[in-house]
Design a protein around this motif. Sequence first.
Motif, PDB file in Angstrom:
ATOM      1  N   MET A   1     -31.898 -17.831  -7.577  1.00 46.04           N
ATOM      2  CA  MET A   1     -30.883 -17.014  -8.248  1.00 46.04           C
ATOM      3  C   MET A   1     -31.099 -15.543  -7.888  1.00 46.04           C
ATOM      4  SD  MET A   1     -30.057 -16.594 -12.335  1.00 46.04           S
ATOM      5  CE  MET A   1     -29.515 -18.287 -12.516  1.00 46.04           C
ATOM      6  N   SER A   2     -30.040 -14.888  -7.415  1.00 45.42           N
ATOM      7  CA  SER A   2     -30.151 -13.494  -7.033  1.00 45.42           C
ATOM      8  C   SER A   2     -30.246 -12.602  -8.264  1.00 45.42           C
ATOM      9  CB  SER A   2     -28.944 -13.091  -6.187  1.00 45.42           C
ATOM     10  OG  SER A   2     -27.749 -13.160  -6.958  1.00 45.42           O
ATOM     11  N   MET A   3     -30.620 -11.339  -8.031  1.00 44.08           N
ATOM     12  CA  MET A   3     -30.735 -10.397  -9.138  1.00 44.08           C
ATOM     13  C   MET A   3     -29.398 -10.174  -9.829  1.00 44.08           C
ATOM     14  SD  MET A   3     -33.870  -9.419  -9.537  1.00 44.08           S
ATOM     15  CE  MET A   3     -33.699  -7.864 -10.395  1.00 44.08           C
ATOM     16  N   GLN A   4     -28.324 -10.084  -9.038  1.00 43.32           N
ATOM     17  CA  GLN A   4     -27.004  -9.870  -9.630  1.00 43.32           C
ATOM     18  C   GLN A   4     -26.562 -11.070 -10.455  1.00 43.32           C
ATOM     19  OE1 GLN A   4     -24.350  -8.857  -6.448  1.00 43.32           O
ATOM     20  NE2 GLN A   4     -25.091  -6.751  -6.282  1.00 43.32           N
ATOM     21  N   ALA A   5     -26.846 -12.273  -9.941  1.00 47.25           N
ATOM     22  CA  ALA A   5     -26.478 -13.481 -10.689  1.00 47.25           C
ATOM     23  C   ALA A   5     -27.281 -13.579 -11.981  1.00 47.25           C
ATOM     24  CB  ALA A   5     -26.715 -14.719  -9.824  1.00 47.25           C
ATOM     25  N   LEU A   6     -28.562 -13.212 -11.920  1.00 44.86           N
ATOM     26  CA  LEU A   6     -29.386 -13.229 -13.129  1.00 44.86           C
ATOM     27  C   LEU A   6     -28.890 -12.196 -14.132  1.00 44.86           C
ATOM     28  CD1 LEU A   6     -31.815 -14.220 -14.708  1.00 44.86           C
ATOM     29  CD2 LEU A   6     -33.242 -12.619 -13.425  1.00 44.86           C
ATOM     30  N   ALA A   7     -28.500 -11.007 -13.635  1.00 44.57           N
ATOM     31  CA  ALA A   7     -27.988  -9.970 -14.533  1.00 44.57           C
ATOM     32  C   ALA A   7     -26.702 -10.421 -15.207  1.00 44.57           C
ATOM     33  CB  ALA A   7     -27.756  -8.683 -13.746  1.00 44.57           C
ATOM     34  N   ARG A   8     -25.808 -11.068 -14.458  1.00 46.63           N
ATOM     35  CA  ARG A   8     -24.567 -11.577 -15.056  1.00 46.63           C
ATOM     36  C   ARG A   8     -24.862 -12.683 -16.059  1.00 46.63           C
ATOM     37  NH1 ARG A   8     -22.635 -11.121  -9.678  1.00 46.63           N
ATOM     38  NH2 ARG A   8     -23.013 -13.355  -9.374  1.00 46.63           N
ATOM     39  N   PHE A   9     -25.876 -13.491 -15.761  1.00 46.41           N
ATOM     40  CA  PHE A   9     -26.270 -14.546 -16.689  1.00 46.41           C
ATOM     41  C   PHE A   9     -26.713 -13.948 -18.026  1.00 46.41           C
ATOM     42  CE2 PHE A   9     -29.700 -17.121 -18.527  1.00 46.41           C
ATOM     43  CZ  PHE A   9     -29.033 -18.314 -18.748  1.00 46.41           C
ATOM     44  N   LEU A  10     -27.474 -12.866 -17.979  1.00 52.19           N
ATOM     45  CA  LEU A  10     -27.983 -12.250 -19.201  1.00 52.19           C
ATOM     46  C   LEU A  10     -26.886 -11.554 -19.991  1.00 52.19           C
ATOM     47  CD1 LEU A  10     -31.364 -10.707 -17.954  1.00 52.19           C
ATOM     48  CD2 LEU A  10     -31.022 -12.826 -19.232  1.00 52.19           C
ATOM     49  N   THR A  11     -25.905 -10.985 -19.310  1.00 49.65           N
ATOM     50  CA  THR A  11     -24.892 -10.192 -20.001  1.00 49.65           C
ATOM     51  C   THR A  11     -23.643 -10.989 -20.373  1.00 49.65           C
ATOM     52  OG1 THR A  11     -24.027  -9.482 -17.839  1.00 49.65           O
ATOM     53  CG2 THR A  11     -25.635  -8.040 -18.929  1.00 49.65           C
ATOM     54  N   ASP A  12     -23.376 -12.093 -19.677  1.00 48.68           N
ATOM     55  CA  ASP A  12     -22.124 -12.814 -19.888  1.00 48.68           C
ATOM     56  C   ASP A  12     -22.299 -14.196 -20.516  1.00 48.68           C
ATOM     57  OD1 ASP A  12     -20.931 -10.644 -18.707  1.00 48.68           O
ATOM     58  OD2 ASP A  12     -20.823 -11.569 -16.718  1.00 48.68           O
ATOM     59  N   VAL A  46     -29.012 -18.316 -23.152  1.00 47.53           N
ATOM     60  CA  VAL A  46     -29.978 -17.346 -22.622  1.00 47.53           C
ATOM     61  C   VAL A  46     -31.319 -17.496 -23.332  1.00 47.53           C
ATOM     62  CG1 VAL A  46     -30.487 -14.898 -22.330  1.00 47.53           C
ATOM     63  CG2 VAL A  46     -28.156 -15.726 -21.984  1.00 47.53           C
ATOM     64  N   GLY A  47     -31.285 -17.612 -24.660  1.00 47.72           N
ATOM     65  CA  GLY A  47     -32.530 -17.739 -25.412  1.00 47.72           C
ATOM     66  C   GLY A  47     -33.291 -19.001 -25.074  1.00 47.72           C
ATOM     67  N   LEU A  48     -32.586 -20.118 -24.993  1.00 48.93           N
ATOM     68  CA  LEU A  48     -33.241 -21.386 -24.659  1.00 48.93           C
ATOM     69  C   LEU A  48     -33.832 -21.342 -23.256  1.00 48.93           C
ATOM     70  CD1 LEU A  48     -33.865 -24.289 -25.521  1.00 48.93           C
ATOM     71  CD2 LEU A  48     -31.634 -24.964 -24.582  1.00 48.93           C
ATOM     72  N   SER A  49     -33.098 -20.734 -22.329  1.00 48.41           N
ATOM     73  CA  SER A  49     -33.594 -20.635 -20.955  1.00 48.41           C
ATOM     74  C   SER A  49     -34.854 -19.779 -20.881  1.00 48.41           C
ATOM     75  CB  SER A  49     -32.505 -20.044 -20.052  1.00 48.41           C
ATOM     76  OG  SER A  49     -31.336 -20.843 -20.074  1.00 48.41           O
ATOM     77  N   LEU A  50     -34.851 -18.659 -21.598  1.00 43.62           N
ATOM     78  CA  LEU A  50     -36.022 -17.787 -21.585  1.00 43.62           C
ATOM     79  C   LEU A  50     -37.233 -18.488 -22.195  1.00 43.62           C
ATOM     80  CD1 LEU A  50     -37.418 -15.076 -21.146  1.00 43.62           C
ATOM     81  CD2 LEU A  50     -36.451 -14.297 -23.332  1.00 43.62           C
ATOM     82  N   PHE A  51     -37.048 -19.157 -23.301  1.00 42.61           N
ATOM     83  CA  PHE A  51     -38.169 -19.834 -23.956  1.00 42.61           C
ATOM     84  C   PHE A  51     -38.746 -20.929 -23.058  1.00 42.61           C
ATOM     85  CE2 PHE A  51     -39.865 -23.219 -26.690  1.00 42.61           C
ATOM     86  CZ  PHE A  51     -40.840 -22.504 -27.376  1.00 42.61           C
ATOM     87  N   VAL A  63     -32.624  -3.112 -16.519  1.00 46.73           N
ATOM     88  CA  VAL A  63     -33.585  -3.046 -17.623  1.00 46.73           C
ATOM     89  C   VAL A  63     -33.740  -4.414 -18.280  1.00 46.73           C
ATOM     90  CG1 VAL A  63     -34.029  -2.019 -19.887  1.00 46.73           C
ATOM     91  CG2 VAL A  63     -33.138  -0.611 -18.035  1.00 46.73           C
ATOM     92  N   LEU A  64     -32.624  -5.110 -18.497  1.00 45.07           N
ATOM     93  CA  LEU A  64     -32.693  -6.438 -19.105  1.00 45.07           C
ATOM     94  C   LEU A  64     -33.422  -7.427 -18.204  1.00 45.07           C
ATOM     95  CD1 LEU A  64     -29.070  -6.695 -20.570  1.00 45.07           C
ATOM     96  CD2 LEU A  64     -31.180  -6.152 -21.788  1.00 45.07           C
ATOM     97  N   VAL A  65     -33.131  -7.373 -16.905  1.00 46.33           N
ATOM     98  CA  VAL A  65     -33.804  -8.269 -15.964  1.00 46.33           C
ATOM     99  C   VAL A  65     -35.299  -7.971 -15.924  1.00 46.33           C
ATOM    100  CG1 VAL A  65     -34.000  -8.924 -13.535  1.00 46.33           C
ATOM    101  CG2 VAL A  65     -31.747  -8.627 -14.566  1.00 46.33           C
ATOM    102  N   ALA A  66     -35.649  -6.678 -15.912  1.00 45.60           N
ATOM    103  CA  ALA A  66     -37.067  -6.297 -15.878  1.00 45.60           C
ATOM    104  C   ALA A  66     -37.780  -6.743 -17.152  1.00 45.60           C
ATOM    105  CB  ALA A  66     -37.201  -4.792 -15.695  1.00 45.60           C
ATOM    106  N   LEU A  67     -37.111  -6.604 -18.302  1.00 48.54           N
ATOM    107  CA  LEU A  67     -37.721  -7.025 -19.561  1.00 48.54           C
ATOM    108  C   LEU A  67     -37.947  -8.531 -19.585  1.00 48.54           C
ATOM    109  CD1 LEU A  67     -38.668  -6.222 -22.395  1.00 48.54           C
ATOM    110  CD2 LEU A  67     -36.329  -6.534 -23.188  1.00 48.54           C
ATOM    111  N   MET A  68     -36.986  -9.284 -19.107  1.00 47.84           N
ATOM    112  CA  MET A  68     -37.142 -10.733 -19.048  1.00 47.84           C
ATOM    113  C   MET A  68     -38.262 -11.106 -18.084  1.00 47.84           C
ATOM    114  SD  MET A  68     -34.285 -13.610 -18.100  1.00 47.84           S
ATOM    115  CE  MET A  68     -34.700 -15.358 -18.136  1.00 47.84           C
TER     116      MET A  68
END
Length: 272
Positions: free
Chosen positions: A1-12, A18-23, A193-198
């Motif tokens: 997954m590219s950075m842009q795709a990950l960023a869209r995943f987090l924001t959209d 998102v929470g289940l995926s992160l956990f 920032v969101l991608v870096a935090l994740m």
Amino acid sequence: MSMQALARFLTDQQLWIVGLSLFILMVVVRSLAERIRRRRSRAAGEGLSQAGEGLIATSVVGLLSLLIAFTFSLALARHELRRTLVVEEANAIGVAYMRAQLLKEPYRTDLSNVIVSYAQVRQVSGELTGPAQLAAQEHSEALQAPLWQRTAEAARMSDTPALANFLVQSVTRLIEVEGQRKAALAARIPQAVLVALMGFAVGVAGILGYVAAGAHAHRKRVSFVMFMLVTLAFLIILDLDRPGDGLITVSEANMSDMVRALPSFTVAGPGR
């Protein structure tokens, strides 16, 4: 997954996904790091010593806490700005309407009607989301032209320069706040920032798994609880950063109250 795709995943994407995926990602990375540590220790013929590694775990968890706190503060500040601007716009509409009541006819009625229509559209705009909200915003922006035209005409025909000045100031402030609210809705936490935090949270999970290899089972359960708390904090940040979407929204109660109160400000009879 590219950075842009990950960023869209987090924001959209939906928050629960998102929470289940992160956990799950944090749990998997922790387990992989623990296995890597065990294999290296067996290959080197060493035990799984915990000496000095508690300090490492404490340091990275503390740094993650600071990053979450700073990001949460940023998201909360923007949420409070959106809430404050709703109050300011409602007050600006009320002030403009009351000052319009001091005008002579037909300027008083014409301008008052436009202000009421504008206030109703702004109320609906704040309650909608997505494309419907964009359409309502375009409608309110379209009403700004006749609003200003009637204001300018009334100001030119007014016999009281002070009244004309105050009327122009109130209407221009009304239009200005609409632009500020639009900018505040578009202002989001930078995706990087969101991608870096994740990424940092996942990295911390890996470090904990590596340094805690061989620890008692209850420590693993504690780390899973920490992962749940980190995920919850991350979801709150995302929710605050999504105006009009999720559980945390900006209330339009002040605007609704003002729209209902406008008729009570109407002055009966001929104006000055």
